[in-house]
Design an enzyme around this catalytic site. Structure first.
Site: not given
Lengths: 169, 420
Positions: A133-135, B294
């Site tokens: 998702c966000h590393g 986001y």
């Protein structure tokens, strides 16, 4: 007339407001608390898992309280790698010895501590887990090494019921 | 509203109006003096009202067939698509309607930014608008969870986990939001309830938004205060009604294109896979209308600060009337602001683009620069610009530049004197 002669009224006003506020709070609390986990959710507290089929280097994922739990039978290389890391290199310093009492078995919540995704096995820069998702990169002990996650993956309460069965929760 | 000026023609009308002045209200709305120079960017208020009504009607009909249960939600949506008469149409209108709603609201917001519609005396209209926008995002997010696909489930997980960034009480709040230890059935049922509620809250706020608008009246492309009614205004009906109606028709063509020709292009294929708490999709992205925020969230390497930055990016808009120190409303008369405005538009589009890309390498760098610029625009450029910028003289009325043939006051005066 400008003198403050209304002490009795002030008292009544304050007392009424205070009782009203307490009453309102007493009514509001059940409305708020009804959203917390209910009895049936809390009842699903523990899960038993048979791990006899697991070979070193394999991971299984089981569902506990709606969340995935990773059970990994680690290879000797992975254990050595996890135990040789210096504490000062860690974002959230925890000894591997404390995370995996039995070094061969790593049992942890498969939930990234950033925003709750499920990290991928055998991926990332530290041979452990990688969250798509966000590393966030986790090492072979599930400790956060790089990325936005603030903490290591959580170790749930678990115990070996016998040599082949782990009870989570 | 001047209740006493209007008298219905019929006796029955008078009798009714004396008891409930609805006809006075209707008369106020039809006669409402509107600046005569409103351009098509001003038609999006009406378009947004249409979007809200469309979402409410299609939402109500979908709710007659949808089942808010973790075991049945996904199937009930497929049941709507395959079995329910015209279910596919209603659902595609509702799903694409959300995107159309946001498309219109972004145009509406950026129109405000260009023409300075948020400035005194319209701050309350603006703040109400920001609250509506926040509620729209909440409604859209919860609506996206209802089909209980993979994107629904993981979107819900990621967004609710944003609250876990709050120190001390964060984890407790997340558990409370979920009603369990993960996103599950209790989460779905409460999201359904709130998704049902929020549109009606928005409807109420829209009434206040319009009420607050009708106190000072519309801003206009020239951005000056005008007398109402005067030579500078036209009655709302029929002039604005026709113009709004025409713009709405054009908008509906775009809307219909998405519904009938590419109903899934704005969605994500992963949401046609049923929710699975064991597997996160390889690449989670929110719907397009949330992408800029986001991108801001992901551009900050710290969890709490990322969440703070994302929320600030939205809430900073609420204090915009006080951050913009310029007395001149319309960008038409602000040569420097006009350029910064377009840079901001580009910046937000870039943020939206990188928000859809993986957060690494060059994308991450671009996201960080664009995030920094976003805040720079509101916190530094706007306040300073109000003092430094040399603005173009504004006309005294809407009619003046038309008659004078030039928006420049001095030149218009010159021309007038020549004519004399």
């Amino acid at each position: 007339m400008s003198e403050k002669k209304t002490k009795r009224r002030d008292f009544l006003f304050t007392a009424t407001t205070a009782v009203g506020a307490v009453g309102a709070a007493a009514v509001v609390w059940p409305m708020i608390d009804q959203m917390n986990p209910d009895a049936s959710v809390k009842a699903l507290a523990s899960t038993e898992v048979d791990v006899s089929s697991l070979n070193p280097g394999n991971t299984i994922t089981v569902l506990w309280r709606g969340k995935p739990v990773f059970i990994r039978r680690r290879t000797q290389d992975e254990i050595d790698e996890a135990r040789s890391v210096k504490m000062e290199d860690l974002i959230h310093p925890e000894k591997d010895e404390d995370r995996a009492k039995n070094p061969e078995w790593l049992v942890m919540l498969g939930v990234c501590t950033h925003l709750g995704c499920v990290p991928l096995n055998d991926k990332g820069d530290y041979n452990g887990w990688f969250c798509p998702c966000h590393g966030s990169h986790y090492d072979t002990s599930g400790r956060i090494r790089k990325g936005p996650a603030p903490w290591n993956m959580e170790i749930p309460k678990y115990e070996f019921v016998n040599a082949n069965t782990i009870k989570i929760g | 509203m001047s209740e006493h000026e209007y008298k219905p023609k019929s006796k029955v009308g008078q009798w009714f109006n004396d008891r409930l002045p609805l006809l006075t209200l209707a008369n106020h709305l039809t006669d409402y003096p509107t600046p005569k120079n409103l351009n098509y960017w001003w038609t999006f208020g009406g378009i947004l009202t249409f979007c809200l009504i469309t979402q409410i009607i299609t939402g109500l009909t979908l709710a007659m067939h949808y089942i808010a249960h973790a075991d049945m939600a996904f199937e009930s949506v497929e049941h709507i698509m395959r079995d329910v008469n015209y279910g596919w149409l209603i659902r595609y209108i509702h799903a694409n309607g959300a995107s159309m709603f946001f498309l219109a609201v972004y145009i509406h917001i950026f129109r405000s930014l260009f023409y300075g519609s948020y400035k005194s005396p319209r701050e309350i209209i603006w703040i109400l608008g920001i609250i509506i926008y926040l509620l729209m995002m909440a409604a859209a997010f919860m609506g996206y969870v209802l089909p209980w696909g993979q994107m629904s489930f993981w979107g819900a997980t990621v967004i609710t986990n944003l609250f876990s960034a709050i120190p001390l009480v964060g984890e407790g709040i997340v558990t409370w939001l979920w009603g369990g230890y993960s996103v599950d059935n209790p989460t779905l049922t409460r999201f359904f309830t709130l998704h049902y509620l929020i549109p009606f809250l928005i409807l109420g706020l829209v009434v206040l938004h319009i009420w607050a608008l009708h106190v000072p009246g519309n801003n206009n492309p020239v951005g000056i205060d005008i007398k109402k009614p005067s030579k500078d205004t036209v009655p709302f009906h029929p002039y604005i009604v026709i113009k709004d109606g025409f713009a709405l028709l054009m908008f509906m063509i775009v809307f219909a294109f998405f519904v009938f020709y590419s109903p899934n292009i704005l969605g994500h294929a992963d949401n046609y896979i049923e929710a699975n708490p064991m597997v996160t999709p390889a690449h989670i992205v929110p719907e397009w209308y949330l992408l800029p925020f986001y991108a801001i969230l992901r551009s900050v390497p710290d969890k709490l600060l990322g969440v703070v930055a994302m929320l600030s990016a939205i809430l900073i808009l609420a204090v915009l009337p006080w951050l913009d120190t310029s007395k001149i409303r319309s960008a038409v008369f602000r040569p420097l602001y006009r350029q910064f405005y377009w840079i901001l538009v580009a910046d937000v589009l870039i943020l939206g683009y990188v928000g859809a890309m993986p957060a690494e390498g060059l994308y991450l760098l671009i996201a960080r620069v664009a995030t920094a610029y976003y805040f720079l625009h509101f916190l530094v450029i706007l306040p300073v610009l109000g003092f430094k910028e040399k603005t173009i003289p504004i006309p005294l009325s809407i009619t003046e530049p038309v008659l004078g043939g030039n928006p420049n006051l001095a030149m218009a005066k010159q021309k007038e004197s020549k004519i004399e």
